[in-house]
Design an enzyme around this catalytic site. Structure first.
Site, PDB file in Angstrom:
ATOM      1  N   GLY A 160      38.905  37.284 -52.740  1.00 26.50           N
ATOM      2  CA  GLY A 160      37.978  38.269 -53.275  1.00 26.50           C
ATOM      3  C   GLY A 160      38.246  38.226 -54.673  1.00 26.50           C
ATOM      4  O   GLY A 160      39.409  38.186 -55.036  1.00 26.50           O
ATOM      5  N   ASP A 177      39.161  26.082 -53.009  1.00 21.42           N
ATOM      6  CA  ASP A 177      38.491  27.180 -53.344  1.00 21.42           C
ATOM      7  C   ASP A 177      37.507  27.660 -52.147  1.00 21.42           C
ATOM      8  O   ASP A 177      37.012  26.919 -51.846  1.00 21.42           O
ATOM      9  CB  ASP A 177      37.523  26.815 -54.729  1.00 21.42           C
ATOM     10  N   VAL A 178      37.384  28.906 -51.966  1.00 20.90           N
ATOM     11  CA  VAL A 178      36.922  29.437 -50.705  1.00 20.90           C
ATOM     12  C   VAL A 178      35.336  28.966 -50.753  1.00 20.90           C
ATOM     13  O   VAL A 178      34.389  29.068 -49.942  1.00 20.90           O
ATOM     14  CB  VAL A 178      37.044  30.711 -50.308  1.00 20.90           C
ATOM     15  N   GLY A 182      48.854  39.541 -54.506  1.00 14.59           N
ATOM     16  CA  GLY A 182      48.082  40.778 -53.752  1.00 14.59           C
ATOM     17  C   GLY A 182      48.449  40.925 -52.411  1.00 14.59           C
ATOM     18  O   GLY A 182      49.630  40.718 -51.947  1.00 14.59           O
ATOM     19  N   LYS A 211      31.042  43.563 -49.540  1.00 15.87           N
ATOM     20  CA  LYS A 211      32.067  44.183 -48.456  1.00 15.87           C
ATOM     21  C   LYS A 211      31.332  44.634 -47.368  1.00 15.87           C
ATOM     22  O   LYS A 211      31.752  44.530 -46.255  1.00 15.87           O
ATOM     23  CB  LYS A 211      32.787  45.033 -49.358  1.00 15.87           C
ATOM     24  N   TYR A 263      29.654  43.675 -55.301  1.00 15.02           N
ATOM     25  CA  TYR A 263      30.846  44.109 -54.537  1.00 15.02           C
ATOM     26  C   TYR A 263      30.732  44.695 -53.470  1.00 15.02           C
ATOM     27  O   TYR A 263      31.226  44.341 -52.287  1.00 15.02           O
ATOM     28  CB  TYR A 263      31.943  44.627 -55.485  1.00 15.02           C
TER      29      TYR A 263
HETATM   30  N1  LIG Z   1      43.296  45.708 -54.944  1.00 18.32           N
HETATM   31  C1  LIG Z   1      42.395  46.477 -54.361  1.00 18.32           C
HETATM   32  O1  LIG Z   1      42.544  47.902 -54.763  1.00 18.32           O
HETATM   33  C2  LIG Z   1      41.553  46.119 -53.442  1.00 18.32           C
HETATM   34  C3  LIG Z   1      40.718  47.057 -52.817  1.00 18.32           C
HETATM   35  C4  LIG Z   1      39.780  46.961 -51.919  1.00 18.32           C
HETATM   36  C5  LIG Z   1      39.909  45.527 -51.575  1.00 18.32           C
HETATM   37  N2  LIG Z   1      40.330  44.509 -51.998  1.00 18.32           N
HETATM   38  C6  LIG Z   1      40.242  43.139 -51.618  1.00 18.32           C
HETATM   39  O2  LIG Z   1      41.315  42.451 -51.387  1.00 18.32           O
HETATM   40  C7  LIG Z   1      41.233  41.157 -51.306  1.00 18.32           C
HETATM   41  C8  LIG Z   1      42.571  40.497 -52.062  1.00 18.32           C
HETATM   42  O3  LIG Z   1      42.283  40.976 -53.437  1.00 18.32           O
HETATM   43  P1  LIG Z   1      43.697  41.322 -54.333  1.00 18.32           P
HETATM   44  O4  LIG Z   1      43.527  42.886 -54.946  1.00 18.32           O
HETATM   45  O5  LIG Z   1      44.998  41.051 -53.473  1.00 18.32           O
HETATM   46  O6  LIG Z   1      43.544  40.635 -55.503  1.00 18.32           O
HETATM   47  P2  LIG Z   1      44.482  39.399 -56.359  1.00 18.32           P
HETATM   48  O7  LIG Z   1      43.565  39.155 -57.540  1.00 18.32           O
HETATM   49  O8  LIG Z   1      45.981  39.987 -56.577  1.00 18.32           O
HETATM   50  O9  LIG Z   1      44.561  38.163 -55.127  1.00 18.32           O
HETATM   51  C9  LIG Z   1      43.303  37.388 -54.959  1.00 18.32           C
HETATM   52  C10 LIG Z   1      43.626  36.277 -54.840  1.00 18.32           C
HETATM   53  O10 LIG Z   1      42.800  35.654 -54.429  1.00 18.32           O
HETATM   54  C11 LIG Z   1      42.593  34.210 -54.937  1.00 18.32           C
HETATM   55  N3  LIG Z   1      41.058  33.802 -55.171  1.00 18.32           N
HETATM   56  C12 LIG Z   1      40.414  34.347 -55.967  1.00 18.32           C
HETATM   57  N4  LIG Z   1      38.995  33.677 -55.833  1.00 18.32           N
HETATM   58  C13 LIG Z   1      39.310  32.440 -54.927  1.00 18.32           C
HETATM   59  C14 LIG Z   1      38.614  31.322 -54.548  1.00 18.32           C
HETATM   60  N5  LIG Z   1      37.252  31.344 -54.841  1.00 18.32           N
HETATM   61  N6  LIG Z   1      39.054  30.725 -53.662  1.00 18.32           N
HETATM   62  C15 LIG Z   1      40.338  30.756 -53.336  1.00 18.32           C
HETATM   63  N7  LIG Z   1      41.355  31.902 -53.549  1.00 18.32           N
HETATM   64  C16 LIG Z   1      40.784  32.608 -54.527  1.00 18.32           C
HETATM   65  C17 LIG Z   1      43.371  34.288 -56.314  1.00 18.32           C
HETATM   66  O11 LIG Z   1      43.720  33.387 -57.036  1.00 18.32           O
HETATM   67  C18 LIG Z   1      44.339  35.319 -55.951  1.00 18.32           C
HETATM   68  O12 LIG Z   1      45.512  34.716 -55.738  1.00 18.32           O
HETATM   69  C19 LIG Z   1      40.006  40.933 -51.939  1.00 18.32           C
HETATM   70  O13 LIG Z   1      39.082  40.484 -51.032  1.00 18.32           O
HETATM   71  C20 LIG Z   1      39.394  42.283 -52.741  1.00 18.32           C
HETATM   72  O14 LIG Z   1      38.232  42.249 -52.731  1.00 18.32           O
HETATM   73  C21 LIG Z   1      41.411  44.781 -52.742  1.00 18.32           C
END
Ligand SMILES: NC(=O)c1ccc[n+]([C@@H]2O[C@H](COP(=O)([O-])OP(=O)(O)OC[C@H]3O[C@@H](n4cnc5c(N)ncnc54)[C@H](O)[C@@H]3O)[C@@H](O)[C@H]2O)c1
Length: 276
Positions: A97, A68-69, A22, A182, A178
């Site tokens: 996240g 893992d964070v 992502g 945030k 959430y």
């Molecule tokens: N996609 C959206 O619409 C959106 C909107 C607002 C904010 N966000 C934020 O963007 C960030 C990235 O999310 P994304 O949408 O790319 O999701 P995603 O699930 O595609 O990618 C998230 C990655 O984080 C990794 N991850 C999860 N928990 C973890 C942990 N404990 N330790 C290490 N790695 C971990 C997962 O394995 C995954 O590869 C997050 O903080 C999310 O809250 C996303």
């Protein structure tokens, strides 16, 4: 600085948590394709292996580290290892996240958003609450802390935190933890920015709206969900990871050197209201 150097990140040492998917993967690709050296940190070993092989195959300098964070000792080791490999740490994306699960309404968009008992405050479990806070807030803190240890010594750094439009605007379809995490991450960013400005370190946040990633089991890939949400977005489309690359590069690059303590919302206008 010459204008041609504004986006020059050649040789920068970069870490990205949640970098195997992502938005984090997009940040890593954006920086690496502009000459930075990038360590993607994630708990998903298979996804890391796959993307590191793909990107190094394209000639980019990308490595992976499994952590893992929520395991702060392992996270420290991953970030220290990246700084050691590069001899410097210039940019840290505190990004990992998770989705918080259901909120108090059962649909993401549209006029019919019935309340659902499952997401009600009275039934919100400690386990659900704590897991989201642990990853989406405590994990951001631990990432910024580990990065600052390297950056302060060199009096240079860019800490870039992924928050969300949900840090500002309550989204009732997702669990309350959430929004809380945030908003907390955004204010932590302000604190870090104030503390570290004197050391040449900036801290800023990227607040995405709705992006098609694998979060929450990948519900955003569903075309019906995308179409329903796109109706409410003034630009009439959901975001793709490619849409975020320019902002990630800007906040990491010399171009943003005098900007700190800011959250930039990137949402196609979603937070403004519904237009047509
Ligand atoms: N996609 C959206 O619409 C959106 C909107 C607002 C904010 N966000 C934020 O963007 C960030 C990235 O999310 P994304 O949408 O790319 O999701 P995603 O699930 O595609 O990618 C998230 C990655 O984080 C990794 N991850 C999860 N928990 C973890 C942990 N404990 N330790 C290490 N790695 C971990 C997962 O394995 C995954 O590869 C997050 O903080 C999310 O809250 C996303």
């Amino acid at each position: 600085m010459s204008p041609s150097d504004l986006f020059d990140v050649t040789g920068f040492g970069v870490i990205v948590t949640g970098g195997a998917s992502g938005l984090g993967l997009a940040y890593g690709e954006a920086l690496a394709s502009h000459g930075a050296r990038v360590t993607l940190i994630d708990l998903d070993q298979d996804a890391l292996d796959q993307h590191v092989a793909r990107l190094t195959g394209e000639g980019l300098e990308v490595r992976g580290a499994v952590a893992d964070v929520t395991d702060h000792a392992a996270l420290d080791r991953a970030i220290d290892g990246a700084a050691e490999a590069y001899g410097r740490l210039d940019v840290a994306f505190a990004n990992a996240g998770i989705d918080p699960g259901i909120g108090f309404v059962g649909a993401w968009a549209g006029g019919q958003r019935p309340r659902v008992d499952e997401g009600a405050l009275e039934l919100y479990t400690d386990e659900r609450w704590n897991r989201v806070i642990d990853i989406n807030l405590n994990g951001i803190f631990a990432t910024a802390r580990a990065a600052a240890r390297h950056m302060r010594a060199r009096r240079f750094g860019r800490i870039i935190i992924t928050t969300s439009l949900a840090a500002t605007k309550v989204e009732p379809a997702i669990g309350a933890a959430y929004m809380t995490a945030k908003a907390g991450a955004r204010h932590l960013m302000h604190t870090i920015a104030l503390e570290l400005a004197a050391y040449g370190i900036t801290a800023n946040a990227i607040a995405p709206g709705f992006f098609v990633t694998n979060i929450g089991g990948g519900h955003a890939h569903n075309p019906e969900v995308q179409a329903a949400i796109a109706k409410d977005i003034p630009m009439h489309r959901v975001g793709q990871p490619d849409d975020i690359k320019g902002l990630a590069l800007f906040l990491a690059a010399p171009a943003s050197e005098y900007i700190t303590g800011q959250e930039i919302i990137i949402d196609g206008g979603w937070g403004l209201g519904v237009a047509d």
